[in-house]
Design a protein around this motif. Sequence first.
Motif, PDB file in Angstrom:
ATOM      1  N   ILE A   9      51.106  52.573  60.998  1.00 14.41           N
ATOM      2  CA  ILE A   9      50.311  53.730  61.420  1.00 14.41           C
ATOM      3  C   ILE A   9      50.345  54.811  60.343  1.00 14.41           C
ATOM      4  O   ILE A   9      49.295  55.329  59.929  1.00 14.41           O
ATOM      5  N   LEU A  10      51.556  55.122  59.836  1.00 16.41           N
ATOM      6  CA  LEU A  10      51.675  56.194  58.838  1.00 16.41           C
ATOM      7  C   LEU A  10      50.890  55.842  57.580  1.00 16.41           C
ATOM      8  O   LEU A  10      50.131  56.667  57.043  1.00 16.41           O
ATOM      9  N   ILE A  11      51.052  54.609  57.091  1.00 19.78           N
ATOM     10  CA  ILE A  11      50.398  54.243  55.831  1.00 19.78           C
ATOM     11  C   ILE A  11      48.890  54.169  56.018  1.00 19.78           C
ATOM     12  O   ILE A  11      48.127  54.574  55.130  1.00 19.78           O
ATOM     13  N   SER A  12      48.422  53.688  57.177  1.00 23.57           N
ATOM     14  CA  SER A  12      46.970  53.622  57.394  1.00 23.57           C
ATOM     15  C   SER A  12      46.355  55.015  57.445  1.00 23.57           C
ATOM     16  O   SER A  12      45.292  55.256  56.850  1.00 23.57           O
ATOM     17  N   ILE A  13      47.022  55.949  58.143  1.00 29.16           N
ATOM     18  CA  ILE A  13      46.494  57.314  58.189  1.00 29.16           C
ATOM     19  C   ILE A  13      46.487  57.922  56.788  1.00 29.16           C
ATOM     20  O   ILE A  13      45.538  58.601  56.384  1.00 29.16           O
ATOM     21  N   GLY A  14      47.553  57.656  56.009  1.00 26.47           N
ATOM     22  CA  GLY A  14      47.604  58.192  54.652  1.00 26.47           C
ATOM     23  C   GLY A  14      46.497  57.655  53.774  1.00 26.47           C
ATOM     24  O   GLY A  14      45.872  58.408  53.013  1.00 26.47           O
ATOM     25  N   VAL A  15      46.229  56.350  53.869  1.00 25.23           N
ATOM     26  CA  VAL A  15      45.159  55.767  53.057  1.00 25.23           C
ATOM     27  C   VAL A  15      43.808  56.352  53.459  1.00 25.23           C
ATOM     28  O   VAL A  15      42.959  56.644  52.599  1.00 25.23           O
ATOM     29  N   ALA A  16      43.608  56.565  54.780  1.00 20.84           N
ATOM     30  CA  ALA A  16      42.348  57.155  55.229  1.00 20.84           C
ATOM     31  C   ALA A  16      42.185  58.572  54.668  1.00 20.84           C
ATOM     32  O   ALA A  16      41.093  58.942  54.206  1.00 20.84           O
ATOM     33  N   PHE A  17      43.275  59.348  54.658  1.00 21.08           N
ATOM     34  CA  PHE A  17      43.189  60.708  54.110  1.00 21.08           C
ATOM     35  C   PHE A  17      42.871  60.673  52.617  1.00 21.08           C
ATOM     36  O   PHE A  17      42.074  61.479  52.121  1.00 21.08           O
ATOM     37  N   ASP A  18      43.503  59.733  51.887  1.00 24.34           N
ATOM     38  CA  ASP A  18      43.227  59.631  50.457  1.00 24.34           C
ATOM     39  C   ASP A  18      41.761  59.315  50.200  1.00 24.34           C
ATOM     40  O   ASP A  18      41.123  59.901  49.326  1.00 24.34           O
ATOM     41  N   LEU A  19      41.213  58.377  50.996  1.00 25.04           N
ATOM     42  CA  LEU A  19      39.810  58.000  50.792  1.00 25.04           C
ATOM     43  C   LEU A  19      38.884  59.167  51.117  1.00 25.04           C
ATOM     44  O   LEU A  19      37.913  59.424  50.390  1.00 25.04           O
ATOM     45  N   VAL A  20      39.203  59.915  52.186  1.00 19.71           N
ATOM     46  CA  VAL A  20      38.363  61.068  52.550  1.00 19.71           C
ATOM     47  C   VAL A  20      38.411  62.127  51.451  1.00 19.71           C
ATOM     48  O   VAL A  20      37.393  62.752  51.110  1.00 19.71           O
ATOM     49  N   GLY A  21      39.610  62.327  50.858  1.00 16.76           N
ATOM     50  CA  GLY A  21      39.702  63.279  49.757  1.00 16.76           C
ATOM     51  C   GLY A  21      38.855  62.870  48.574  1.00 16.76           C
ATOM     52  O   GLY A  21      38.179  63.703  47.950  1.00 16.76           O
ATOM     53  N   ALA A  22      38.849  61.575  48.249  1.00 16.14           N
ATOM     54  CA  ALA A  22      38.040  61.104  47.124  1.00 16.14           C
ATOM     55  C   ALA A  22      36.553  61.260  47.413  1.00 16.14           C
ATOM     56  O   ALA A  22      35.769  61.637  46.535  1.00 16.14           O
ATOM     57  N   ILE A  23      36.146  60.996  48.674  1.00 16.70           N
ATOM     58  CA  ILE A  23      34.731  61.173  49.027  1.00 16.70           C
ATOM     59  C   ILE A  23      34.346  62.646  48.947  1.00 16.70           C
ATOM     60  O   ILE A  23      33.262  62.996  48.476  1.00 16.70           O
ATOM     61  N   GLY A  24      35.262  63.538  49.385  1.00 19.91           N
ATOM     62  CA  GLY A  24      34.990  64.968  49.269  1.00 19.91           C
ATOM     63  C   GLY A  24      34.836  65.403  47.832  1.00 19.91           C
ATOM     64  O   GLY A  24      34.035  66.281  47.516  1.00 19.91           O
ATOM     65  N   LEU A  25      35.614  64.779  46.950  1.00 17.66           N
ATOM     66  CA  LEU A  25      35.494  65.095  45.524  1.00 17.66           C
ATOM     67  C   LEU A  25      34.104  64.748  44.992  1.00 17.66           C
ATOM     68  O   LEU A  25      33.575  65.426  44.115  1.00 17.66           O
ATOM     69  N   VAL A  42      44.489  64.717  49.683  1.00 13.51           N
ATOM     70  CA  VAL A  42      45.251  63.757  48.889  1.00 13.51           C
ATOM     71  C   VAL A  42      46.743  64.050  48.954  1.00 13.51           C
ATOM     72  O   VAL A  42      47.557  63.128  48.995  1.00 13.51           O
ATOM     73  N   THR A  43      47.121  65.340  49.042  1.00 11.43           N
ATOM     74  CA  THR A  43      48.544  65.646  49.186  1.00 11.43           C
ATOM     75  C   THR A  43      49.082  65.098  50.499  1.00 11.43           C
ATOM     76  O   THR A  43      50.116  64.409  50.520  1.00 11.43           O
ATOM     77  N   LEU A  44      48.381  65.381  51.597  1.00  6.98           N
ATOM     78  CA  LEU A  44      48.851  64.890  52.890  1.00  6.98           C
ATOM     79  C   LEU A  44      48.824  63.372  52.944  1.00  6.98           C
ATOM     80  O   LEU A  44      49.762  62.744  53.451  1.00  6.98           O
ATOM     81  N   GLY A  45      47.783  62.757  52.384  1.00 10.64           N
ATOM     82  CA  GLY A  45      47.685  61.302  52.430  1.00 10.64           C
ATOM     83  C   GLY A  45      48.800  60.627  51.666  1.00 10.64           C
ATOM     84  O   GLY A  45      49.441  59.696  52.158  1.00 10.64           O
TER      85      GLY A  45
END
Lengths: 110, 86
Positions: A9-25, A42-45
């Motif tokens: 759960i933790l790693i999946s949520i982190g990967v989702a946050f990283d991807l959202v940060g990259a899309i926002g970029l 990306v920090t939280l992810g």
Amino acid sequence: MNSGVTPYILISIGVAFDLVGAIGLIRLPDVYNRLQAATKCVTLGTALILLGVVAASGWSAMGIKALLAAVFVLWTSPTGSHALARGAHIAGVPLWSGSVIDKYKEDTGR
Amino acid sequence: MSGTVILTLTGIITAGILLCLLRLLKGPTAPDRAVAMDTACTVTTALLVLLALFFKRSVYLDVALVYALLTFMGLVAIARYLERGI
């Protein structure tokens, strides 16, 4: 390594946050918007992924190193982004045309 | 953790790094490129951590720690350069 469901759960949520940060970029209009999207997501992810590794490995060498890396990422990433935003503003990068307020300019007059 | 799940998540993270590199190529100003570089480096740290979990080697975590440290120092150096020149 224990095999609970918490690391997944933790790693999946982190990967989702990283991807959202990259899309926002990619999607956001100017450097300050991109900075806030990329930094926060990306920090939280990355910290969540590292905490997932801690949950997966427990008190082994891997878990302690991951905990150190999580503390380090949570400490340095906002600091660096703050310095970069200040540098960009002083260097004169203009705000997006839809921005409504510039508190830094009001406060310092630059 | 099962290897297939970790490999899938590694693929998603790699897609994120490619998006950051797209912004690094397109970015109109220097701070845009610096933001893209910082984001790509932090996501690469996460990728190294996932690889450490996949191969079960804690050496990858040492690499990730040093990578995060060098990212921070490089970003602060770029920010100081943008602020007042060399």
